[in-house]
Design a protein around this motif. Sequence first.
Motif, PDB file in Angstrom:
ATOM      1  N   TYR A   7       0.842  -1.195   0.000  1.00 15.30           N
ATOM      2  CA  TYR A   7       0.000   0.000   0.000  1.00 15.30           C
ATOM      3  C   TYR A   7       0.876   1.243   0.000  1.00 15.30           C
ATOM      4  N   VAL A   8       0.457   2.249  -0.754  1.00 12.43           N
ATOM      5  CA  VAL A   8       1.153   3.524  -0.817  1.00 12.43           C
ATOM      6  C   VAL A   8       0.154   4.636  -0.545  1.00 12.43           C
ATOM      7  N   THR A   9       0.667   5.825  -0.219  1.00 13.92           N
ATOM      8  CA  THR A   9      -0.188   6.989  -0.021  1.00 13.92           C
ATOM      9  C   THR A   9      -0.094   7.895  -1.243  1.00 13.92           C
ATOM     10  N   LYS A  10      -0.963   8.881  -1.316  1.00 16.77           N
ATOM     11  CA  LYS A  10      -0.973   9.782  -2.464  1.00 16.77           C
ATOM     12  C   LYS A  10       0.325  10.572  -2.598  1.00 16.77           C
ATOM     13  N   THR A  11       0.898  10.992  -1.488  1.00 16.08           N
ATOM     14  CA  THR A  11       2.070  11.870  -1.543  1.00 16.08           C
ATOM     15  C   THR A  11       3.345  11.249  -0.994  1.00 16.08           C
ATOM     16  N   GLY A  12       3.273  10.037  -0.463  1.00 18.27           N
ATOM     17  CA  GLY A  12       4.438   9.437   0.186  1.00 18.27           C
ATOM     18  C   GLY A  12       5.417   8.790  -0.773  1.00 18.27           C
ATOM     19  N   THR A  13       6.571   8.399  -0.242  1.00 16.78           N
ATOM     20  CA  THR A  13       7.619   7.739  -1.025  1.00 16.78           C
ATOM     21  C   THR A  13       7.905   6.336  -0.512  1.00 16.78           C
ATOM     22  N   LYS A  14       7.058   5.834   0.402  1.00 20.51           N
ATOM     23  CA  LYS A  14       7.259   4.509   1.003  1.00 20.51           C
ATOM     24  C   LYS A  14       6.089   3.593   0.661  1.00 20.51           C
ATOM     25  N   TYR A  15       6.342   2.278   0.701  1.00 16.56           N
ATOM     26  CA  TYR A  15       5.255   1.316   0.607  1.00 16.56           C
ATOM     27  C   TYR A  15       5.094   0.644   1.964  1.00 16.56           C
ATOM     28  N   HIS A  16       3.864   0.212   2.257  1.00 15.28           N
ATOM     29  CA  HIS A  16       3.510  -0.226   3.602  1.00 15.28           C
ATOM     30  C   HIS A  16       2.709  -1.518   3.592  1.00 15.28           C
ATOM     31  N   THR A  19      -1.733  -2.834   7.558  1.00 13.53           N
ATOM     32  CA  THR A  19      -1.994  -2.458   8.943  1.00 13.53           C
ATOM     33  C   THR A  19      -1.180  -1.265   9.434  1.00 13.53           C
ATOM     34  N   CYS A  20      -0.335  -0.677   8.605  1.00 19.15           N
ATOM     35  CA  CYS A  20       0.540   0.420   9.043  1.00 19.15           C
ATOM     36  C   CYS A  20      -0.284   1.661   9.392  1.00 19.15           C
ATOM     37  N   HIS A  21       0.076   2.324  10.496  1.00 21.13           N
ATOM     38  CA  HIS A  21      -0.689   3.497  10.927  1.00 21.13           C
ATOM     39  C   HIS A  21      -0.474   4.712  10.016  1.00 21.13           C
ATOM     40  N   PHE A  22       0.536   4.713   9.167  1.00 15.57           N
ATOM     41  CA  PHE A  22       0.744   5.813   8.225  1.00 15.57           C
ATOM     42  C   PHE A  22      -0.306   5.817   7.108  1.00 15.57           C
ATOM     43  N   LEU A  23      -1.060   4.759   6.977  1.00 16.36           N
ATOM     44  CA  LEU A  23      -2.103   4.672   5.955  1.00 16.36           C
ATOM     45  C   LEU A  23      -3.448   5.168   6.458  1.00 16.36           C
ATOM     46  N   GLU A  37       9.267  -0.511  -9.064  1.00 18.25           N
ATOM     47  CA  GLU A  37       9.461   0.174 -10.342  1.00 18.25           C
ATOM     48  C   GLU A  37       9.289   1.681 -10.205  1.00 18.25           C
ATOM     49  N   ARG A  38       8.355   2.101  -9.387  1.00 16.66           N
ATOM     50  CA  ARG A  38       8.071   3.524  -9.218  1.00 16.66           C
ATOM     51  C   ARG A  38       8.998   4.199  -8.213  1.00 16.66           C
ATOM     52  N   GLY A  39       9.938   3.455  -7.637  1.00 14.13           N
ATOM     53  CA  GLY A  39      10.939   4.045  -6.758  1.00 14.13           C
ATOM     54  C   GLY A  39      10.546   4.159  -5.303  1.00 14.13           C
ATOM     55  N   PHE A  40       9.486   3.468  -4.872  1.00 15.88           N
ATOM     56  CA  PHE A  40       9.105   3.497  -3.469  1.00 15.88           C
ATOM     57  C   PHE A  40      10.083   2.668  -2.638  1.00 15.88           C
ATOM     58  N   ASP A  41      10.318   3.105  -1.411  1.00 12.14           N
ATOM     59  CA  ASP A  41      11.140   2.370  -0.456  1.00 12.14           C
ATOM     60  C   ASP A  41      10.231   1.747   0.593  1.00 12.14           C
ATOM     61  N   ALA A  42      10.745   0.756   1.319  1.00 16.80           N
ATOM     62  CA  ALA A  42       9.968   0.105   2.374  1.00 16.80           C
ATOM     63  C   ALA A  42       9.826   1.030   3.578  1.00 16.80           C
ATOM     64  N   CYS A  43       8.675   0.992   4.207  1.00 13.60           N
ATOM     65  CA  CYS A  43       8.423   1.768   5.421  1.00 13.60           C
ATOM     66  C   CYS A  43       9.305   1.218   6.545  1.00 13.60           C
ATOM     67  N   SER A  44       9.934   2.109   7.299  1.00  9.91           N
ATOM     68  CA  SER A  44      10.802   1.652   8.385  1.00  9.91           C
ATOM     69  C   SER A  44      10.014   1.319   9.647  1.00  9.91           C
ATOM     70  N   VAL A  45       8.727   1.630   9.681  1.00 15.51           N
ATOM     71  CA  VAL A  45       7.905   1.332  10.850  1.00 15.51           C
ATOM     72  C   VAL A  45       7.254  -0.042  10.726  1.00 15.51           C
ATOM     73  N   CYS A  46       6.512  -0.274   9.629  1.00 18.28           N
ATOM     74  CA  CYS A  46       5.808  -1.555   9.492  1.00 18.28           C
ATOM     75  C   CYS A  46       6.670  -2.633   8.821  1.00 18.28           C
ATOM     76  N   LYS A  47       7.757  -2.245   8.200  1.00 22.76           N
ATOM     77  CA  LYS A  47       8.736  -3.151   7.592  1.00 22.76           C
ATOM     78  C   LYS A  47       8.103  -4.206   6.678  1.00 22.76           C
ATOM     79  N   PRO A  48       7.444  -3.765   5.595  1.00 22.77           N
ATOM     80  CA  PRO A  48       6.893  -4.752   4.666  1.00 22.77           C
ATOM     81  C   PRO A  48       8.021  -5.489   3.967  1.00 22.77           C
ATOM     82  N   ARG A  49       7.825  -6.740   3.700  1.00 24.51           N
ATOM     83  CA  ARG A  49       8.887  -7.544   3.090  1.00 24.51           C
ATOM     84  C   ARG A  49       8.291  -8.406   1.993  1.00 24.51           C
TER      85      ARG A  49
END
Length: 100
Positions: A7-16, A19-23, A37-49
């Motif tokens: 999951y990504v947000t409209k303006t963020g640069t991370k994927y989640h 269940t992440c609270h940033f969503l 492909e779009r250059g998103f990085d993993a969220c450091s809080v929910c740590k999706p893998r």
Amino acid sequence: MPAQNVYVTKTGTKYHKETCHFLKNSKKEITYEKAIERGFDACSVCKPRKEVSDSQSISSENSLTTTNRNTTSTQCLGKTKSGARCKRMAKSTSGKCYQH
């Protein structure tokens, strides 16, 4: 193996994870591969893998997540009404934040 969704947000640069609270305010479901492909990085809080099958190696996963990390933030070059330099961070190539 079916594609893993993140999951990504409209303006963020991370994927989640879902269940992440940033969503809390916005979320859009996309595949893990599209997020990379779009250059998103993993969220450091929910740590999706990415789920790795037995035939894939962890090193190939790590090489996928380290691509497209050439975005850096710098202090905005814009000026405020009082003439002082803007304190926001800018990721755009123009060196200015969203407000300038």
